[in-house]
Design an enzyme around this catalytic site. Structure first.
Site, PDB file in Angstrom:
ATOM      1  N   HIS A   1      34.111  31.763  20.581  1.00 18.22           N
ATOM      2  CA  HIS A   1      34.029  32.561  19.383  1.00 18.22           C
ATOM      3  C   HIS A   1      32.650  33.317  19.046  1.00 18.22           C
ATOM      4  O   HIS A   1      32.378  33.617  18.018  1.00 18.22           O
ATOM      5  CB  HIS A   1      34.638  31.969  18.203  1.00 18.22           C
ATOM      6  CG  HIS A   1      36.103  31.915  18.397  1.00 18.22           C
ATOM      7  ND1 HIS A   1      37.250  32.449  17.911  1.00 18.22           N
ATOM      8  CD2 HIS A   1      36.819  30.630  18.849  1.00 18.22           C
ATOM      9  CE1 HIS A   1      38.301  32.243  18.455  1.00 18.22           C
ATOM     10  NE2 HIS A   1      38.096  31.108  18.555  1.00 18.22           N
TER      11      HIS A   1
ATOM     12  N   CYS B   1       6.378  11.629  -1.829  1.00 14.84           N
ATOM     13  CA  CYS B   1       5.418  11.180  -2.551  1.00 14.84           C
ATOM     14  C   CYS B   1       5.581   9.746  -2.908  1.00 14.84           C
ATOM     15  O   CYS B   1       6.903   9.300  -3.236  1.00 14.84           O
ATOM     16  CB  CYS B   1       5.030  11.875  -3.571  1.00 14.84           C
ATOM     17  SG  CYS B   1       4.717  13.576  -3.271  1.00 14.84           S
TER      18      CYS B   1
ATOM     19  N   GLU C   1      25.604  15.220  13.902  1.00 12.22           N
ATOM     20  CA  GLU C   1      24.616  14.061  13.695  1.00 12.22           C
ATOM     21  C   GLU C   1      23.512  14.041  14.888  1.00 12.22           C
ATOM     22  O   GLU C   1      22.485  13.845  14.743  1.00 12.22           O
ATOM     23  CB  GLU C   1      25.281  12.450  13.690  1.00 12.22           C
ATOM     24  CG  GLU C   1      24.609  11.547  13.699  1.00 12.22           C
ATOM     25  CD  GLU C   1      23.286  11.527  12.648  1.00 12.22           C
ATOM     26  OE1 GLU C   1      23.223  12.537  11.745  1.00 12.22           O
ATOM     27  OE2 GLU C   1      22.588  10.714  12.673  1.00 12.22           O
TER      28      GLU C   1
ATOM     29  N   ASN D   1       4.862  12.165  -8.679  1.00 16.18           N
ATOM     30  CA  ASN D   1       5.942  12.308  -7.686  1.00 16.18           C
ATOM     31  C   ASN D   1       6.900  12.907  -8.366  1.00 16.18           C
ATOM     32  O   ASN D   1       7.538  12.716  -9.482  1.00 16.18           O
ATOM     33  CB  ASN D   1       6.394  11.000  -7.363  1.00 16.18           C
ATOM     34  CG  ASN D   1       7.500  10.718  -6.489  1.00 16.18           C
ATOM     35  OD1 ASN D   1       7.786  12.023  -5.959  1.00 16.18           O
ATOM     36  ND2 ASN D   1       8.345   9.631  -6.201  1.00 16.18           N
ATOM     37  N   GLY D   2       7.497  14.115  -7.867  1.00 18.70           N
ATOM     38  CA  GLY D   2       8.334  15.052  -8.182  1.00 18.70           C
ATOM     39  C   GLY D   2       7.807  16.589  -8.372  1.00 18.70           C
ATOM     40  O   GLY D   2       6.899  16.888  -7.561  1.00 18.70           O
TER      41      GLY D   2
ATOM     42  N   TRP E   1       3.392  14.521  -0.237  1.00 18.95           N
ATOM     43  CA  TRP E   1       3.971  15.284   0.696  1.00 18.95           C
ATOM     44  C   TRP E   1       4.146  16.576   0.033  1.00 18.95           C
ATOM     45  O   TRP E   1       4.970  16.806  -0.918  1.00 18.95           O
ATOM     46  CB  TRP E   1       5.565  14.765   0.915  1.00 18.95           C
ATOM     47  CG  TRP E   1       6.364  15.398   2.042  1.00 18.95           C
ATOM     48  CD1 TRP E   1       6.407  15.211   3.502  1.00 18.95           C
ATOM     49  CD2 TRP E   1       7.074  16.537   1.638  1.00 18.95           C
ATOM     50  NE1 TRP E   1       7.369  15.637   3.863  1.00 18.95           N
ATOM     51  CE2 TRP E   1       7.787  16.783   3.092  1.00 18.95           C
ATOM     52  CE3 TRP E   1       7.696  17.241   0.791  1.00 18.95           C
ATOM     53  CZ2 TRP E   1       8.703  17.862   3.219  1.00 18.95           C
ATOM     54  CZ3 TRP E   1       8.526  18.220   0.804  1.00 18.95           C
ATOM     55  CH2 TRP E   1       9.039  18.455   1.989  1.00 18.95           C
TER      56      TRP E   1
ATOM     57  N   LYS F   1      19.756  14.758  15.064  1.00 23.72           N
ATOM     58  CA  LYS F   1      18.880  13.450  15.471  1.00 23.72           C
ATOM     59  C   LYS F   1      17.814  14.255  16.627  1.00 23.72           C
ATOM     60  O   LYS F   1      16.595  13.968  16.487  1.00 23.72           O
ATOM     61  CB  LYS F   1      19.613  12.551  16.207  1.00 23.72           C
ATOM     62  CG  LYS F   1      19.013  11.231  15.862  1.00 23.72           C
ATOM     63  CD  LYS F   1      19.335  10.450  14.589  1.00 23.72           C
ATOM     64  CE  LYS F   1      19.170  11.301  13.383  1.00 23.72           C
ATOM     65  NZ  LYS F   1      19.743  10.730  12.146  1.00 23.72           N
TER      66      LYS F   1
ATOM     67  N   ARG G   1       7.837   6.419   4.002  1.00 23.20           N
ATOM     68  CA  ARG G   1       8.617   7.477   3.351  1.00 23.20           C
ATOM     69  C   ARG G   1       8.321   8.956   3.789  1.00 23.20           C
ATOM     70  O   ARG G   1       8.817   9.940   3.495  1.00 23.20           O
ATOM     71  CB  ARG G   1       8.304   7.245   1.699  1.00 23.20           C
ATOM     72  CG  ARG G   1       8.961   6.117   1.332  1.00 23.20           C
ATOM     73  CD  ARG G   1       8.294   5.959  -0.272  1.00 23.20           C
ATOM     74  NE  ARG G   1       8.935   6.929  -1.360  1.00 23.20           N
ATOM     75  CZ  ARG G   1       9.512   6.641  -2.090  1.00 23.20           C
ATOM     76  NH1 ARG G   1      10.059   5.449  -2.394  1.00 23.20           N
ATOM     77  NH2 ARG G   1      10.162   7.541  -3.187  1.00 23.20           N
TER      78      ARG G   1
ATOM     79  N   GLU H   1      15.219  16.690  14.974  1.00 20.58           N
ATOM     80  CA  GLU H   1      14.235  16.001  13.988  1.00 20.58           C
ATOM     81  C   GLU H   1      13.208  15.111  14.545  1.00 20.58           C
ATOM     82  O   GLU H   1      12.175  15.353  14.233  1.00 20.58           O
ATOM     83  CB  GLU H   1      15.263  14.891  13.331  1.00 20.58           C
ATOM     84  CG  GLU H   1      14.690  14.401  12.163  1.00 20.58           C
ATOM     85  CD  GLU H   1      15.602  13.349  11.258  1.00 20.58           C
ATOM     86  OE1 GLU H   1      16.709  13.006  11.951  1.00 20.58           O
ATOM     87  OE2 GLU H   1      15.301  12.994  10.244  1.00 20.58           O
TER      88      GLU H   1
ATOM     89  N   LYS I   1      10.920  10.294   4.572  1.00 25.40           N
ATOM     90  CA  LYS I   1      11.980   9.415   4.766  1.00 25.40           C
ATOM     91  C   LYS I   1      13.074   9.635   3.667  1.00 25.40           C
ATOM     92  O   LYS I   1      14.243   9.592   3.668  1.00 25.40           O
ATOM     93  CB  LYS I   1      11.542   8.082   4.513  1.00 25.40           C
ATOM     94  CG  LYS I   1      12.806   6.896   4.650  1.00 25.40           C
ATOM     95  CD  LYS I   1      13.281   6.965   6.081  1.00 25.40           C
ATOM     96  CE  LYS I   1      14.541   6.111   6.207  1.00 25.40           C
ATOM     97  NZ  LYS I   1      15.367   6.552   7.338  1.00 25.40           N
TER      98      LYS I   1
HETATM   99  O1  M6R Z   1      18.372   8.526   1.811  1.00 27.34           O
HETATM  100  P1  M6R Z   1      19.803   9.473   2.056  1.00 27.34           P
HETATM  101  O2  M6R Z   1      20.752   8.973   3.095  1.00 27.34           O
HETATM  102  O3  M6R Z   1      20.260   9.979   0.818  1.00 27.34           O
HETATM  103  O4  M6R Z   1      18.959  10.699   3.052  1.00 27.34           O
HETATM  104  C1  M6R Z   1      19.772  11.684   3.344  1.00 27.34           C
HETATM  105  C2  M6R Z   1      19.131  12.682   4.276  1.00 27.34           C
HETATM  106  O5  M6R Z   1      17.570  13.029   3.819  1.00 27.34           O
HETATM  107  C3  M6R Z   1      18.710  11.752   5.605  1.00 27.34           C
HETATM  108  O6  M6R Z   1      19.794  11.422   6.080  1.00 27.34           O
HETATM  109  C4  M6R Z   1      18.119  12.741   6.677  1.00 27.34           C
HETATM  110  O7  M6R Z   1      18.581  13.795   7.054  1.00 27.34           O
HETATM  111  C5  M6R Z   1      17.538  11.900   7.916  1.00 27.34           C
HETATM  112  N1  M6R Z   1      16.242  12.020   8.110  1.00 27.34           N
HETATM  113  C6  M6R Z   1      18.206  12.248   9.017  1.00 27.34           C
HETATM  114  O8  M6R Z   1      17.808  11.343  10.206  1.00 27.34           O
END
Ligand code: M6R
Length: 609
Positions: free
Chosen positions: A505, A2, A482, A99-100, A73, A486, A27, A489, A604
């Site tokens: 395993h 949000c 990582e 927001n929250g 959101w 990606k 965001r 996501e 974001k």
């Molecule tokens: O703003 P931050 O680095 O604290 O965010 C952490 C995660 O939410 C962020 O890295 C998220 O996993 C990304 N969308 C990954 O690409």
């Protein structure tokens, strides 16, 4: 997640608020809304979907000098127009954006319902509008104060009152809030980006504070009900008007910005001291002699930042010989973390607003622990609440999927490892070698980007599959994690990372023609064993894509596709191997026609737990 923005001033609030929402769009959100005082009445326009849908609903002749706006959101209640903000009190006297999460909203709602109040949404936020209106006869300030006293949870809240058109009240507990002070105008938002282009002068609101805003004045009131003075900071907010330039997506642009952003992380060379084979990071608020006392380093982060932290563990342990623990910040609070005197905690966060990371910092700080922040967003909550730290200088990262921030986090952790390592374990010549390697990184990253077309071919191999394995040993295991994140996501293909050693395993049972594997296999300690694992997959009919930094005939013959990155010091090789993996995720998602910059369900900045 949000975003909230409020405006009071001589301009028409409607376009200013819309502009603010657009600046916060990155965001992530699923609906949006605006509330203004129009012809002495509170008017709300809200809509689910993207901002252009809200814009279509706003009539051209709508104008006001004050207003509040929101991108939502969904957490409590589905993605519907009714659940979008602002929410209005039952008598139409106050509107709010939030927001929250209000943790005790259901009890509050039940009690309010018993008093005959009717709710229009399924949200937790609507109770706040009801509560303020219940006490509105006390006057706006007192009514807000009273309402806040009932709330448990996190909030950044804005209030607009029908009978006080020159007033906005704001309150913060656990969700970011910043005031923007312009000439004859005031802004208040969850992110200074919302007023970029209007003013650079800002005051960050802290937890427990309430702000009373009029066009030319602000008052900040703390928990003890005292009016307090706070510094006005001059921010360097990037012009806000983001541009993809010639790129199809922000993600692709951000991947391509990495040579420059990694160079910036190194202070354009200024954070490196070649003659001494070390680095110099200001802002840590630590003397070099303090490094001798560190017995343990404990990194806290989420998502991509967590994987940057896992890489940091390898680099820090190797160069400093100090044991490093890396924790998923969301898990840490529940485990009553052990905080010892000589442990240095490091919080890693691109946004500096990740709720889980903030919660972990708070828990550690209240136990007396010292926390440094490695953060991208200047002035963010993590940057302000930590005892010292380093900005990674990645620049604005707009795409939800983090790429250049990851590379810059790893670069900063490498510089920190070098700085601490040189005071303890590593020699001048090894230090000089590493400085040289660091200096060469931007050019090597660029040479990978120049061969982007090779990755497009690899992506064709993945796009038809519903699941992919990412495998690597040691430092490459963190890159595998990582890279899997990606891919899932942005392409929505299920991807799972394992250490290549753990294949036998269990995960080996998954190997078949329909389950491709991406191996990160670099020269060095793990090379031979990883090649054996590739052979095991091939022997079972699995397709194998390899990201490597060496190419012998054996490896080439085994791989269905191979991409070779330039050679580098093993410790820094992740900063190269990650780039083709980012591009692989991008081109796979592109081939599948995904919403790459704003993947479904994601935000974001994750500002709720
Ligand atoms: O703003 P931050 O680095 O604290 O965010 C952490 C995660 O939410 C962020 O890295 C998220 O996993 C990304 N969308 C990954 O690409």
């Amino acid at each position: 997640m949000c975003g909230i923005v409020g405006y009071l001033g001589n301009k028409n609030a409607v376009p200013v608020l819309m502009q603010g929402l657009k600046q916060l769009e990155y965001r992530g959100y699923d609906s949006s809304g605006i509330g203004i005082i129009h012809r002495k009445k509170l008017k709300i326009v809200k809509e689910k979907g993207k901002l252009d849908q809200l814009e279509r609903k706003l009539s051209n002749n709508l104008s006001a000098q004050a207003g509040i706006a929101h991108t939502r959101w969904a957490t409590h209640g589905g993605v519907t127009t009714e659940n979008a903000h602002p929410h209005v009190g039952p008598g139409g006297k106050v509107i709010i954006v939030h927001n929250g999460i209000i943790d005790n909203y259901s009890t509050l709602k039940e009690n309010l319902k018993k008093e005959g109040r009717v709710f229009l949404s399924d949200t937790d936020s609507e109770v706040v509008a009801h509560l303020v209106e219940k006490y509105i006869d006390l006057g706006p300030e007192q009514a807000v104060s009273k309402a806040l006293s009932f709330l448990n949870g996190t909030y950044g809240l804005l209030f607009l009152f029908r009978d006080h058109p020159q007033l906005i009240i704001a309150a913060r507990n656990g969700s970011p809030l910043v005031i923007g002070i312009g000439k004859d105008e005031m802004f208040v938002a969850s992110d200074a980006m919302a007023f970029a282009g209007y003013t650079q002068n800002a005051i960050f609101v802290d937890d427990g504070e309430m702000v009373v805003l009029s066009q030319n004045e602000y008052r900040i009131i703390n928990r003890q009900n005292n009016v307090i003075d706070k510094n006005i900071e001059e921010l360097t907010i990037e012009s806000g008007r983001h541009s993809k330039e010639n790129y199809a997506h922000y993600l692709l642009k951000e991947i391509h910005e990495q040579p420059e952003s990694v160079f910036r992380a190194m202070g354009r060379g200024g954070r490196l001291l070649p003659d001494f084979g070390t680095s110099l990071l200001g802002g840590l608020n630590m003397e070099k002699r303090d490094f001798f006392d560190i017995r343990k380093i404990h990194i806290l982060a989420m998502g991509t930042a967590l994987y940057a932290g896992e890489l940091g563990k390898f680099i820090l342990e190797s160069l400093t010989r100090i044991p490093v623990e890396v924790s998923d910040a969301s898990e840490l609070c529940g485990t009553n973390p052990i905080v010892e005197k000589n442990t240095l905690f490091i919080a890693l966060s691109q946004s500096g607003e990740t709720r889980d990371t903030i919660g972990a910092i708070q828990e550690i700080q209240q136990k007396g622990g010292r926390v440094l922040g490695i953060v991208n967003s200047v002035g963010s909550t993590v940057a302000r609440m930590t005892e010292g730290g380093v900005y990674i200088h990645a620049g604005s990262e707009i795409s939800v999927a983090s790429t250049k921030a990851f590379s810059n986090q790893v670069t900063i952790l490498s510089l920190l490892a070098l700085m601490i390592g040189r005071t303890r374990d590593i020699s001048l010549s090894r230090g000089k070698e590493l400085v040289e390697e660091l200096k060469n990184l931007p050019g090597k990253i660029q040479s990978i980007l120049d061969r982007e077309d090779e990755i497009k071919i690899m992506a064709k191999r993945l796009k038809g599959h519903s699941s992919v394995l990412y495998l690597g040993r040691g430092i490459n295991h963190a890159i595998a994690k990582e890279s899997a994140l990606k891919l899932k996501e942005i392409s929505y293909i299920h991807a799972e990372a394992y250490s290549a050693g753990s294949l036998k395993h269990g995960p080996l049972a998954l190997i078949c023609e329909e389950m491709p594997s991406v191996f990160i296999c670099t020269s060095g300690d793990y090379q031979e064993k990883t090649v054996s694992n590739i052979q095991e997959v091939k022997a079972r009919g699995g397709k194998v894509l390899v990201i490597s930094n060496y190419a012998d005939d054996n490896l080439k013959a085994l791989a269905d596709e191979i991409f070779i990155v330039p050679q580098s010091d093993e410790l820094l090789s992740p900063l190269l191997t990650v780039v083709p993996c980012q591009l692989l995720a991008y081109y796979t998602a592109l081939a599948l026609g995904r919403d790459i910059d704003q993947p479904r369900n994601l935000a974001k900045s994750v500002t709720v737990e």
